[in-house]
Design an enzyme around this catalytic site. Structure first.
Site, short mmCIF file in Angstrom:
data_model
loop_
_atom_site.label_atom_id
_atom_site.label_comp_id
_atom_site.label_asym_id
_atom_site.label_seq_id
_atom_site.Cartn_x
_atom_site.Cartn_y
_atom_site.Cartn_z
N CYS A 242 11.08 -3.00 46.36
CA CYS A 242 10.69 -4.14 47.00
C CYS A 242 11.42 -5.32 46.97
O CYS A 242 11.02 -6.31 47.59
CB CYS A 242 9.19 -4.45 45.99
SG CYS A 242 7.99 -3.05 46.06
N HIS A 321 20.68 -6.72 38.27
CA HIS A 321 20.31 -5.20 38.18
C HIS A 321 20.38 -4.67 36.98
O HIS A 321 21.58 -4.89 36.38
CB HIS A 321 21.49 -4.55 39.26
CG HIS A 321 20.97 -3.13 39.55
ND1 HIS A 321 20.40 -2.23 38.87
CD2 HIS A 321 21.16 -2.76 40.95
CE1 HIS A 321 20.19 -1.16 39.50
NE2 HIS A 321 20.54 -1.48 40.66
N HIS A 405 8.27 -24.86 46.92
CA HIS A 405 7.54 -23.91 47.19
C HIS A 405 8.05 -22.56 46.38
O HIS A 405 9.00 -22.54 46.41
CB HIS A 405 7.52 -23.62 48.78
CG HIS A 405 7.24 -24.74 49.65
ND1 HIS A 405 5.81 -25.39 49.71
CD2 HIS A 405 7.75 -25.71 50.38
CE1 HIS A 405 5.70 -26.29 50.48
NE2 HIS A 405 6.92 -26.77 50.72
N HIS A 409 7.10 -12.17 45.11
CA HIS A 409 6.62 -10.81 45.36
C HIS A 409 5.20 -10.64 45.15
O HIS A 409 4.95 -10.65 43.92
CB HIS A 409 7.58 -9.92 44.97
CG HIS A 409 7.16 -8.45 45.31
ND1 HIS A 409 7.02 -7.95 46.44
CD2 HIS A 409 7.06 -7.33 44.44
CE1 HIS A 409 6.43 -6.69 46.48
NE2 HIS A 409 6.50 -6.33 45.26
N HIS A 438 -4.17 -10.89 48.90
CA HIS A 438 -5.53 -10.47 49.37
C HIS A 438 -5.56 -10.19 50.66
O HIS A 438 -6.53 -9.18 51.14
CB HIS A 438 -6.34 -11.95 49.11
CG HIS A 438 -8.00 -11.94 49.53
ND1 HIS A 438 -8.28 -12.18 50.88
CD2 HIS A 438 -8.82 -11.36 48.84
CE1 HIS A 438 -9.59 -11.90 50.84
NE2 HIS A 438 -9.96 -11.76 49.85
N ASN A 442 0.11 -5.45 49.12
CA ASN A 442 1.43 -5.10 48.63
C ASN A 442 2.13 -4.62 49.96
O ASN A 442 2.29 -3.54 50.13
CB ASN A 442 1.71 -4.39 47.50
CG ASN A 442 3.23 -4.23 46.89
OD1 ASN A 442 4.19 -4.59 47.80
ND2 ASN A 442 3.28 -3.81 45.84
#
Length: 510
Positions: A242, A321, A405, A409, A438, A442
């Site tokens: 993702c 990573h 802002h 994710h 909502h 995802n």
């Protein structure tokens, strides 16, 4: 009467006691807030405060200079002409080298997010009904999915691909290709319409999709569909989870720094059709409940003339990573269960690993974005912890001083809750993430773009505002992208929130 009066007196005493306890705590918190705010402004403007007396002295000296002093200065310069020419040449050479070698700014001209048709909406009741009718899940698994959905933060208007609306699901390579085409081409059609960019002007194409990597590749499908030029530099990123959307932006940025005067298109999506899990292992059922259809397309440019029409400028990309750690490597893992059914397993240690990875990421990002006041506090706390008391809690920098802002994710409610707590954010800072979860679920690597579209649709993006996109992915990775708004940004035409933004934010009950 005495009894009533006594209880009244007891009650009033109780109220006074509570007030005397609450009021000092409140005043203390307010005072601490203003002290910290004053400290921040003092440190941030320290250079200006130090230069002010110098400017006053120079002004006073300049006001006392008469024409004779200026004549003597001119005579002095004439006798030192060689030195002046040499210094000027060095200055011009240095400026030329700086201008030629400095990184060219990368602009985000516009982006678009795919909005599936209404027929693909999947309310919770339909989801559970189809899961029951497939006959693949036992009662325990069905109940587990029901509980996950109730607590997930997903609404009734998320989307699943066409193949999953059939009973049994019509899973095939053709159906998976159809899903990919609908999402990618849907997002790209809107992007090209809104930006008026011609296909032949695109020099770089980066596509990321973790679990669906056919031959020819997804990037080749786009080249074929839009007849992109033959020398286009195209890349197809697979298996990167993702957080691959930020990785794709980073790759496109690197390419734009090398190849001048061109555009780069970044397409982020995920494919559900061939990756639905039909077994009963609970750790592998969670993705079924959370992942939904979605995708985004982003147009980047290194052309200076595009600055006027662009929305944002890319400031930083920081990638972390932790694949060298075995637990981190296996915490999101595609595998087969005991019945040889393939799915993605989520470890119970996922949130702890995500927290550690985030900590590493912000340790690198912090010095790049935080004001000097926060960096000093963090450094001093670290020194005190090392030298005097190992039990001193590390200072958590206030990232609200660096960003207006946050696009976290939308991997699930737990991810958003954890970052809201650890970064000490307010509900409005995580509103875009919660509402995206909502409304769309995802959507993997594209979720951060639905969140940015939400902020734009709410009319909150102002010139100079900074945006932090945070994404997590298998491997395990945490990647950050920082953008700066170049103008007061309005939502693009056909925004995914266009038909429902007035309904949000909604009150969530878990």
């Amino acid at each position: 009467m005495d009894g009533a009066g006594g209880s009244s007196r007891d009650g009033s005493v109780g109220v006074q006691i509570r007030q005397t306890r609450i009021l000092p705590d409140f005043l203390q918190s307010v005072n601490l807030k203003y002290v910290k705010l004053g400290y921040h402004y003092l440190i941030s403007n320290l250079l200006a405060l130090c230069l002010l007396p110098l400017a006053v002295v120079i002004s006073v000296e300049a006001s006392q200079t008469d024409p004779e002093d200026l004549r003597q200065l001119w005579i002095h310069l004439q006798y030192n002409l060689v030195s002046i020419i040499a210094c000027s040449a060095v200055l011009v050479f240095g400026l030329t080298v700086y201008v030629m070698t400095r990184p060219r700014p990368i602009y985000l001209v516009d982006f678009s997010c795919y909005l599936p048709p209404d027929r693909l909406k999947v309310p919770v009741s339909r989801f559970m009904n189809h899961s029951t009718l497939t006959g693949d899940f036992d009662e325990s698994s069905l109940e587990f999915q029901r509980k996950i959905l109730e607590r997930s933060g997903l609404g009734e208007d998320t989307y699943l691909p066409e193949a999953m609306h059939h009973v049994p699901p019509t899973i095939s390579m053709a159906a998976a290709r159809e899903e990919a085409e609908q999402v990618m081409f849907g997002a790209l059609d809107k992007l090209f319409t809104n930006t008026n960019v011609k296909a032949k002007d695109i020099g770089v194409l980066v596509v990321n999709c973790s679990l669906f990597n056919p031959t020819p590749s997804l990037s080749a499908m786009i080249v074929n569909k839009y007849k992109l030029r033959g020398n286009i530099r195209s890349y197809n990123l697979g298996g990167m989870g993702c957080s691959a959307g930020v990785i794709a932006v980073d790759l496109a940025k690197d390419m734009l720094l090398v190849h001048r005067n061109t555009y780069a298109v970044v397409v982020s999506t995920e494919n559900i059709t061939q990756n639905w899990y039909f077994g009963n292992k609970k750790a592998m059922l969670i993705p079924n409940c959370l992942f939904r259809v979605g995708g985004s397309a982003v147009l980047l440019s290194n052309k200076s003339r595009d600055k006027r029409r662009s929305k944002y400028r890319l400031s930083h990309v920081v990638r972390t990573h932790r694949g060298a750690d075995d637990k981190a490597f296996r915490c999101v893992y595609q595998e087969q269960d005991d019945t040889r059914r393939t799915g993605v397993s989520l470890s119970k240690e996922l949130m702890a690993i995500a927290g550690e990875t985030l900590k590493t990421n912000i340790t690198t990002l912090g010095p790049l974005v935080l004001p000097i006041s926060e960096q000093i506090l963090f450094f001093l706390t670290l020194v005190v912890k090392k030298l005097f008391n190992g039990k001193v809690k590390p200072y958590i920098p206030d990232f609200k001083l660096a960003f207006e802002h946050f696009c976290i994710h939308a991997g699930g409610r737990a991810v958003i809750d954890e970052l809201e707590k650890n970064l000490q954010l307010s509900p409005v800072h995580v509103e875009a993430s919660r509402m995206t979860l909502h409304r769309f679920g995802n959507t993997s690597s594209s979720s951060i773009w639905y969140e940015l579209a939400y902020i734009e649709a709410k009319g909150r993006m102002r010139r100079g505002n900074r945006v932090w996109q945070i994404a997590f992915g298998s491997g395990f990775k945490c990647n950050s992208a920082v953008w700066e708004a170049l103008r007061n940004v309005k939502p693009s035409k056909d925004s995914p929130w266009e038909d429902c933004i007035d309904k949000y934010p909604v009150t969530l009950s878990y």
